[in-house]
Design an enzyme around this catalytic site. Structure first.
Site, PDB file in Angstrom:
ATOM      1  N   ASP A   1       0.850  -1.206   0.000  1.00 52.22           N
ATOM      2  CA  ASP A   1       0.000   0.000   0.000  1.00 52.22           C
ATOM      3  C   ASP A   1       0.880   1.249   0.000  1.00 52.22           C
ATOM      4  O   ASP A   1       0.830   2.059   0.925  1.00 52.22           O
ATOM      5  CB  ASP A   1      -0.958   0.001   1.214  1.00 52.22           C
ATOM      6  CG  ASP A   1      -0.214   0.024   2.557  1.00 52.22           C
ATOM      7  OD1 ASP A   1      -0.825   0.480   3.557  1.00 52.22           O
ATOM      8  OD2 ASP A   1       0.957  -0.381   2.618  1.00 52.22           O
TER       9      ASP A   1
ATOM     10  N   ASP B   1       6.779   1.207   2.052  1.00 51.28           N
ATOM     11  CA  ASP B   1       6.520   0.237   0.984  1.00 51.28           C
ATOM     12  C   ASP B   1       7.393   0.546  -0.234  1.00 51.28           C
ATOM     13  O   ASP B   1       7.929  -0.341  -0.884  1.00 51.28           O
ATOM     14  CB  ASP B   1       5.066   0.297   0.515  1.00 51.28           C
ATOM     15  CG  ASP B   1       4.053   0.074   1.617  1.00 51.28           C
ATOM     16  OD1 ASP B   1       3.802   1.016   2.383  1.00 51.28           O
ATOM     17  OD2 ASP B   1       3.534  -1.048   1.721  1.00 51.28           O
TER      18      ASP B   1
ATOM     19  N   GLN C   1       6.767  11.044  11.254  1.00 48.71           N
ATOM     20  CA  GLN C   1       6.933  10.136  12.388  1.00 48.71           C
ATOM     21  C   GLN C   1       7.303  10.921  13.654  1.00 48.71           C
ATOM     22  O   GLN C   1       6.848  10.613  14.754  1.00 48.71           O
ATOM     23  CB  GLN C   1       8.022   9.100  12.085  1.00 48.71           C
ATOM     24  CG  GLN C   1       7.651   8.107  11.004  1.00 48.71           C
ATOM     25  CD  GLN C   1       6.802   6.922  11.491  1.00 48.71           C
ATOM     26  OE1 GLN C   1       6.601   6.773  12.692  1.00 48.71           O
ATOM     27  NE2 GLN C   1       6.312   6.123  10.580  1.00 48.71           N
TER      28      GLN C   1
ATOM     29  N   HIS D   1       9.668   0.186   8.418  1.00 50.08           N
ATOM     30  CA  HIS D   1       8.957  -1.083   8.605  1.00 50.08           C
ATOM     31  C   HIS D   1       9.084  -2.048   7.420  1.00 50.08           C
ATOM     32  O   HIS D   1       9.651  -3.123   7.545  1.00 50.08           O
ATOM     33  CB  HIS D   1       7.458  -0.823   8.829  1.00 50.08           C
ATOM     34  CG  HIS D   1       7.104   0.123   9.929  1.00 50.08           C
ATOM     35  ND1 HIS D   1       7.258  -0.166  11.269  1.00 50.08           N
ATOM     36  CD2 HIS D   1       6.575   1.364   9.889  1.00 50.08           C
ATOM     37  CE1 HIS D   1       6.836   0.853  12.001  1.00 50.08           C
ATOM     38  NE2 HIS D   1       6.413   1.791  11.192  1.00 50.08           N
ATOM     39  N   ASP D   2       8.542  -1.663   6.275  1.00 48.66           N
ATOM     40  CA  ASP D   2       8.292  -2.637   5.211  1.00 48.66           C
ATOM     41  C   ASP D   2       9.538  -3.255   4.580  1.00 48.66           C
ATOM     42  O   ASP D   2       9.525  -4.450   4.257  1.00 48.66           O
ATOM     43  CB  ASP D   2       7.426  -1.999   4.110  1.00 48.66           C
ATOM     44  CG  ASP D   2       6.035  -1.654   4.636  1.00 48.66           C
ATOM     45  OD1 ASP D   2       5.383  -0.770   4.066  1.00 48.66           O
ATOM     46  OD2 ASP D   2       5.607  -2.268   5.643  1.00 48.66           O
TER      47      ASP D   2
HETATM   48  O1  RIB Z   1       2.341  -0.161  10.826  1.00 51.26           O
HETATM   49  C1  RIB Z   1       3.245   0.056   9.773  1.00 51.26           C
HETATM   50  C2  RIB Z   1       2.680  -0.431   8.486  1.00 51.26           C
HETATM   51  O2  RIB Z   1       1.506   0.297   8.178  1.00 51.26           O
HETATM   52  C3  RIB Z   1       3.616  -0.198   7.297  1.00 51.26           C
HETATM   53  O3  RIB Z   1       3.414  -1.207   6.339  1.00 51.26           O
HETATM   54  C4  RIB Z   1       3.169   1.117   6.752  1.00 51.26           C
HETATM   55  O4  RIB Z   1       3.454   1.262   5.354  1.00 51.26           O
HETATM   56  C5  RIB Z   1       1.687   1.023   6.960  1.00 51.26           C
HETATM   57  O5  RIB Z   1       1.152   0.276   5.873  1.00 51.26           O
HETATM   58 CA    CA Z   2       2.814  -0.573   4.064  1.00 49.76          CA
END
Ligand code: RIB
Ligand code: CA
Length: 317
Positions: free
Chosen positions: A11, A16, A228, A240-241
């Site tokens: 997404d 991402d 953030q 994260h991703d």
């Molecule tokens: O909580 C973090 C996730 O949520 C990540 O994948 C960020 O891109 C959102 O989709």
């Molecule tokens: Ca994501």
């Protein structure tokens, strides 16, 4: 050695986009296609963002399939507070040439997995709606999924509610379908992604690659880290991703523990929580390998290697 076949369901979304960057130009991975879901932003935005990222990186040949624009059951949630109105605020992209394919993402997942040798890893870094719907529409694909590697959940606390992480909370029912599919699952939760914070010195380090990929990284992180800090007060945004892709490139990057994981589908304060039975209290079989630690230094090395792999190519016109 044959490259590992993957489909990335995502997404985009700033983080991402970095995961796509890493997956789209690796000698070890064959990125068959991107399937797109609503999450950080609406499907229209996430689909467009995926096309922008691939075009910018010169990887337009990778097909993009847009999928579900809303969760299976609950109301739709987005994350504009982090990713902005477009879902990829910050970078300025040239006019878009690339468009999503005509086939729906769920149809593409079913068709591709059924035709495969069972050698495709499905990586999800958004709400799991597309994969959940595919599993419900055609259960035979389950045996064809080599492994599900997801960014989502947490065995400690959440990032949208005290209990739940965004990707799971955005579609808990879809996550439940995936976590009960019987397939091998690697869960990359907040517990490890919050250990890879993109501090200013990391951005400065990555900028030195001096190519289209590093330009994109810098422009994305400027917005992502500012958001953030405003929301969570951190000096660096948790990336994260890309951890999902990095742990495919280096399986020793994260340490995992097999756990029984159940998605809370009650409609109370813990809705969307990944209840991870770290100590086997329930005596139930493990359903996922849950990431419990990460080698952060190695992670940033993988990111830098991924950026530099784009060579000297300048930003795409
Ligand atoms: O909580 C973090 C996730 O949520 C990540 O994948 C960020 O891109 C959102 O989709
Ligand atoms: Ca994501």
């Amino acid at each position: 050695m044959a490259r590992q076949k993957i489909i990335c369901d995502c997404d985009p979304g700033h983080d991402d986009a970095i995961a796509i960057l890493l997956a789209a130009n690796s000698p070890d991975l064959e990125l068959l296609g991107l399937t797109i879901v609503a999450g950080n932003q609406t499907l229209e935005n996430t689909g467009r963002n995926a096309c922008h990222v691939l075009q910018w990186l010169g990887r337009e040949q990778i097909p993009v399939y847009t999928g579900c624009g809303r969760p299976m059951v609950r109301d739709r949630v987005t994350a504009g507070d982090i990713h902005g109105k477009t879902g990829l605020d910050g970078p300025v992209f040239p006019p878009l040439r690339k468009a999503p394919e005509g086939e729906h993402a769920v149809s593409y997942l079913i068709r591709t997995l059924l035709a495969s040798e069972g050698d495709i890893t499905v990586v999800t870094s958004g709400p799991m709606t597309n994969l959940g719907m595919a599993l419900r529409m055609e259960p035979r694909i389950a045996e064809k999924i080599q492994r599900i590697v997801l960014m989502g959940g947490s065995y400690t606390n959440g990032n949208v509610t005290p209990a739940a992480e965004f990707n799971i909370l955005a579609d808990p029912e879809a996550a439940h379908v995936c976590f009960t599919s019987g397939r091998p699952i690697t869960m990359i939760g907040l517990d490890v992604t919050r250990k890879v914070l993109c501090y200013p010195e990391i951005v400065e380090r990555m900028a030195k690659a001096g190519n289209c990929a590093s330009r994109l990284f810098v422009d994305l992180m400027k917005h992502f880290c500012k958001a953030q800090k405003e929301v969570f007060g951190w000096e660096g945004g948790p990336l994260h991703d890309p951890v999902t892709i990095a742990c495919l490139l280096d399986p020793g990057l994260v340490s995992t523990k097999p756990m029984n994981v159940q998605i809370d589908l009650s409609h109370g304060p813990s809705y969307g929580r990944t209840n991870c039975d770290a100590f086997g209290y329930l005596g139930l079989p493990a359903t996922a390998d849950v990431a419990v630690d990460i080698d952060a230094d190695r992670f940033w090395d993988i990111i830098e290697d991924g950026l530099r792999r784009y060579g000297e190519t300048e930003a795409r016109a």
